[in-house]
Design a protein around this motif. Structure first.
Motif, PDB file in Angstrom:
ATOM      1  N   SER A 408       0.831  -1.221   0.291  1.00  0.00           N
ATOM      2  CA  SER A 408      -0.019   0.083  -0.074  1.00  0.00           C
ATOM      3  C   SER A 408       0.745   1.257   0.062  1.00  0.00           C
ATOM      4  O   SER A 408       0.343   2.530  -0.766  1.00  0.00           O
ATOM      5  CB  SER A 408      -0.959  -0.069   1.248  1.00  0.00           C
ATOM      6  N   PHE A 409       2.021   1.180   0.717  1.00  0.00           N
ATOM      7  CA  PHE A 409       2.901   2.300   0.629  1.00  0.00           C
ATOM      8  C   PHE A 409       4.114   2.327  -0.126  1.00  0.00           C
ATOM      9  O   PHE A 409       4.434   3.388  -0.647  1.00  0.00           O
ATOM     10  CB  PHE A 409       3.378   2.573   2.073  1.00  0.00           C
ATOM     11  N   LEU A 410       4.629   1.081  -0.528  1.00  0.00           N
ATOM     12  CA  LEU A 410       5.652   0.945  -1.584  1.00  0.00           C
ATOM     13  C   LEU A 410       5.509   0.238  -2.794  1.00  0.00           C
ATOM     14  O   LEU A 410       6.325   0.224  -3.504  1.00  0.00           O
ATOM     15  CB  LEU A 410       6.782   0.024  -0.604  1.00  0.00           C
ATOM     16  N   GLY A 414       7.223  -3.115  -2.094  1.00  0.00           N
ATOM     17  CA  GLY A 414       6.593  -3.859  -0.855  1.00  0.00           C
ATOM     18  C   GLY A 414       6.386  -5.331  -0.936  1.00  0.00           C
ATOM     19  O   GLY A 414       6.444  -5.939   0.193  1.00  0.00           O
TER      20      GLY A 414
END
Length: 447
Positions: A408-410, A414
């Motif tokens: 979700s962030f990377l 991720g």
């Protein structure tokens, strides 16, 4: 032979005598897996490489039940031999061998009939799905004669036939590479030929593996009679960590492949498969080293040689740490040269993605060795609950938690970082469980 080997040699000499042949055997086993990837990637294409990666989870899951019996029975057999109960050990050996073959027959039938609907559920395009079905069905046909190979290899090492086991593994690995080259590289038979090369080699290994037992020259031999249900339950329980680890690891691969297909398509799956091919060599060294000492540790546990048992495990931990550190350094700075072996000309994007994936994924080697070695130790000393807990967290729970958060962030990075985060959490749990065993052992010694 096994008594002299496990009780009289110094821990360091015993470690090298057991560990080096097993590591070489496992490395050669991983090498023929890498050879599959090399020939499939170069002579068939990226879609075939993705297909093999998609089909590996169900293949590994098909081996999981038999592996559970093999590992669980190996612990009980080694303990019985340490207690000088060879007749009981032979009965466990005979019953579990028959059970593994019976389970393999059922798995082969299910795998052949369910291959197509199972792979369709994974969401790959029709071309990749069709190739994967062909590959899986070859394994399904050979399941009754190849699944039991991994069990007989354990039984050989318990009986002290360490060099024979090593020679067997090296021989079938070289044969597999030769058949891969002939079937795929020369005759261009397609993806089914890659599976056929592996299955023919493993089938020959099974026949040669059982030969010493049929000559009645080892401590274990085929005999009539059953074993108590309670003992069979303990065998399943003690092998459950390997079983659920295989199942959980395969489920994690299914989830990872699905996420990769959604984020970047078949190219990301192919990149992941290349990283896993390279990782399989390191993982096999760590597993082979830890697994090699299981018969000796279980024997010492059965014989009451606690100090010797912990001395052997210290050597396992030190060697696993050294191998992992060397692998991390090599993959960070030299992985590009290996990845290029799997990538055909004109696929620069796949090469770049694979290199980036390897650099992030290889961070798992900082801590991953602790979970592997200590899980094997808990199994060897008949602590199925601790081993199962650690195996499930290592193979599924912690990586899934990381996979649910990091992408979700990377984004795609991720996904590559989920295994390293999972390994770090597993290492912390492994140290806590080991500390508990050491405290209990000291308390028992003081009483």
């Amino acid at each position: 032979m096994h008594e002299q080997l496990y009780t009289t040699q110094s821990p360091t000499r015993l470690f090298f005598r057991c560990a080096l042949p097993s590591m070489l055997s496992m490395a050669m086993t991983a090498l023929y897996t890498v050879a599959d990837g090399f020939f499939v990637g170069h002579f068939i294409g990226m879609e075939a490489l993705a297909a093999v990666n998609l089909v590996m989870p169900p293949i590994m899951m098909s081996f999981a039940l038999s592996d559970m019996l093999a590992v669980g029975s190996s612990v009980q057999i080694a303990i019985r031999l340490g207690e000088k109960k060879e007749r009981e050990a032979s009965r466990i050996f005979s019953v579990c061998t028959l059970l593994i073959i019976g389970i393999a027959c059922l798995i082969g039938l299910a795998g052949y009939t369910l291959a197509q609907p199972l792979l369709r559920l994974m969401g790959a395009d029709p071309t990749v799905t069709g190739l994967a079905v062909k590959y899986l069905r070859i394994y399904a046909l050979f399941a009754p004669v190849i699944t039991v190979f991994f069990a007989v290899d354990n039984y050989l090492r318990i009986c002290g036939k360490i060099r024979y086991s090593m020679g067997l593994n090296v021989g079938i690995s070289l044969l597999n590479i030769l058949l891969d080259w002939l079937f795929v590289g020369v005759l261009h038979w397609g993806i089914e030929a890659a599976a056929l090369a592996s299955c023919l080699s493993l089938a020959l290994g099974t026949l040669l593996g059982f030969a010493p037992f049929l000559r009645h020259k080892l401590a274990l031999r085929f005999t009539r009679g059953g074993i108590p249900l309670a003992l069979l339950g303990n065998i399943f329980a003690n092998g459950s960590s390997e079983f659920f680890s295989n199942i959980a690891g395969s489920l994690l691969m299914l989830v990872l492949n699905s996420v990769l297909l959604r984020i970047s398509g078949a190219m990301a799956v192919a990149a992941f498969s290349i990283v896993l091919y390279v990782d399989s060599i390191v993982a096999s060294l760590l597993y082979g080293l830890s697994d090699a000492m299981q018969p000796a540790i279980s024997y010492c546990y059965g014989a009451g040689l606690r100090r010797r048992m912990f001395a052997l495990e210290k050597r396992v931990l030190a060697a696993c740490a050294a191998i992992s550190l060397a692998a991390l350094i090599w993959m960070q700075w030299g992985g590009h040269s290996v990845i290029s072996l799997f990538v055909a000309d004109g696929t620069a994007d796949l090469l770049e993605m694979s290199v980036n994936a390897m650099k992030l994924f290889s961070l798992s080697y900082l801590t991953g060795w602790l979970g592997t070695s200590l899980s094997a130790f808990f199994t060897a000393v008949n602590r199925p609950g601790l081993s199962l807990t650690l195996a499930l967290c290592r193979a599924l729970v912690f990586p899934l938690i990381a996979l649910a958060i990091l992408p979700s962030f990377l984004g795609l990075n991720g996904v590559w970082l989920a295994p390293p985060v999972g390994c770090a959490l597993t290492a912390a749990l492994a140290l806590m469980l080991m500390a508990r065993i050491l405290r209990r052992d000291r308390s028992a010694a003081l009483q």
